[in-house]
Structure formats: structure tokens, C-alpha cells
Write an enzyme that holds these catalytic residues in place. Structure first.
Site, mmCIF file in Angstrom:
data_model
loop_
_atom_site.group_PDB
_atom_site.id
_atom_site.type_symbol
_atom_site.label_atom_id
_atom_site.label_comp_id
_atom_site.label_asym_id
_atom_site.label_seq_id
_atom_site.Cartn_x
_atom_site.Cartn_y
_atom_site.Cartn_z
ATOM 1 C CG ASP A 198 41.752 33.694 26.052
ATOM 2 O OD1 ASP A 198 42.378 32.739 25.578
ATOM 3 O OD2 ASP A 198 41.048 34.450 25.360
ATOM 4 C CG ASP A 207 36.833 34.706 30.278
ATOM 5 O OD1 ASP A 207 36.677 35.215 29.153
ATOM 6 O OD2 ASP A 207 37.913 34.731 30.891
ATOM 7 C CB SER A 220 37.249 39.557 24.690
ATOM 8 O OG SER A 220 36.324 40.167 25.558
#
Length: 237
Positions: free
Chosen positions: A15, A13, A117
Site C-alpha cells: 500500500d 511493501d 501489513s
């Protein structure tokens, strides 16, 4: 480790896991709330962590008490404002242990992917600091149909790498992101970036750690192929 017998890839991932960008998002979120005549709170932030903008914005607007505000306009403001902040000098800071872990995985011959995302306009400044060459594949939030907590981003990354999801390990900082990894069929490591109660994401192939410094190739290999009949959820405080 023989990659053919263990971890085929590690999917990061961005952030809150790879880089400490959540404070920048929080600045933009506070500013959006002020524009809407509301107040952004830590409870709203905690609820949004790990969600893509398509699910995070309606949640944010509802919790702000302005459910009729246009989520598309709000999303555009957040993305554009966060992109501005990312462009400021020294704003992109690696999370503790992230660079060392990437170097360890490279030394072990294990490919990595960055799966976020965040949209490509937000991912590219991070890659310019961390190094695009550190990742075999990158998948941004506007390059998939469904964002986290849906498993599509991690399934997309595994497909681009040409490896089976069950031989990948996902590294996440939120339960929503961890759920995306688990639902994709990947082993999953949760390193929370915000305080949380005992995680509800519990499987035989998941673990919860307090820092990326604790992630080792051996631990990742154990998650990909846990001992038969053994549950693998650890909570290190």
C-alpha cells in the site's frame, strides 16, 4: 550484476509503494470515524501510515477521542470495507515506476517478494492486477505473528526466499515500514507516499528517494554493500 555478490532479493511493501491503495483505506477510515461520531484528519492518517492494523487501530481510536471503542470491531470494518473498494473496477492503480522496476529486477535475475501489513483478503486483489507471477514470495499481515513496524514480516520473507536479510533491499513508503526493514537487517529504500519531515530513519544502508523511477539495480547493489566507512543516506527532492 552477479546476484551472488550483490542483491539477493528485493522486498516490496504494497500500500502506497507498489499500488496507490492508500486513498481506498482513507475512505474506509473516514467512514469508520463517522460511525464513531468523530472526524478523521490528515494528522491521524500520517500517524497511522506504515503500521499494521493491530497498532494502527488503537492509535486511530485514541486520536479520534474514542479510546474505549472496540479495536477488533473497528479493524473488521476497515478490512471488510477496504476489500469492497478494492473489488470495484479500476480501483487498483500501480504507483509510478513500480511495474517498470519489477520488470528491471526480473531482467536482472533478482527475485522479489511482496510484504504487506494488509491481510491476504486485501493482498490477493492487488496480485490479481499486478501479477502473482511477478513475486517469488508473498507475505500478508495475517500470516505473521507481529506486523510492521516489527521486523518479523521481512524476516519471514527472507526466510521463505532462503536468503540472508543483509543481502535484501526493502522498498517502503513509510518510516514505520522502513524501520521494520532496517530492524530486520535489510538495506532499505524509503519512497514517501505522504509529505514528511526529514526522516529519522538514518543508517549506512538506507536511502530516501522521491520516486521508484529513481531506483536502479546499481543503487540497490550499493546499499547492500556500501563503501567502508561511508554513510549512505540521500534525500532527493
Amino acid at each position: 550484476m552477479n546476484v551472488d555478490d550483490g542483491v539477493a532479493a528485493v522486498l516490496f511493501d504494497m500500500d502506497g509503494l507498489l499500488v496507490d491503495t492508500e486513498p481506498l483505506w482513507t475512505v474506509a477510515e473516514h467512514e469508520l470515524a463517522e460511525r464513531l461520531g468523530a472526524r478523521f484528519t490528515p494528522e491521524i492518517k500520517a500517524a497511522m501510515i506504515g503500521h499494521g492494523v493491530d497498532t494502527a487501530l488503537p492509535l486511530m481510536l485514541s486520536m479520534l477521542g474514542v479510546p474505549d471503542a472496540d479495536p477488533h470491531t473497528a479493524a473488521r470494518f476497515l478490512i471488510e470495507r477496504t476489500a469492497e473498494l478494492l473489488g470495484e473496477p479500476d480501483r487498483i492503480v500501480p504507483m509510478p515506476g513500480s511495474i517498470a522496476l519489477l520488470d528491471t529486477l526480473a531482467g536482472a535475475g533478482i527475485p522479489t517478494a511482496l510484504v504487506s501489513s494488509s491481510f491476504r483478503v486485501l493482498m490477493d486483489p492487488v496480485l490479481a492486477v499486478i501479477g502473482l507471477d511477478r513475486f517469488a514470495v508473498t507475505v500478508a499481515g495475517d500470516e505473521v505473528s507481529l506486523r510492521k513496524p516489527h521486523p518479523e514480516p521481512y524476516l519471514t520473507a527472507a526466510g521463505l526466499l532462503g536468503v540472508a536479510p543483509h543481502r535484501c533491499v526493502v522498498l517502503e513508503d513509510s518510516e514505520a515500514g522502513a524501520r521494520a526493514g532496517i530492524d530486520a537487517g535489510c538495506a532499505t529504500v524509503l519512497v514517501p507516499s505522504f509529505p514528511m519531515a526529514a526522516p529519522s530513519v538514518v543508517t549506512a544502508r538506507s536511502t530516501v528517494l522521491s520516486s521508484l523511477h529513481e531506483v536502479t539495480v546499481g543503487l540497490l547493489g550499493g546499499l547492500v554493500a556500501p563503501p567502508a566507512g561511508k554513510s549512505r543516506l540521500f534525500m532527493d527532492k
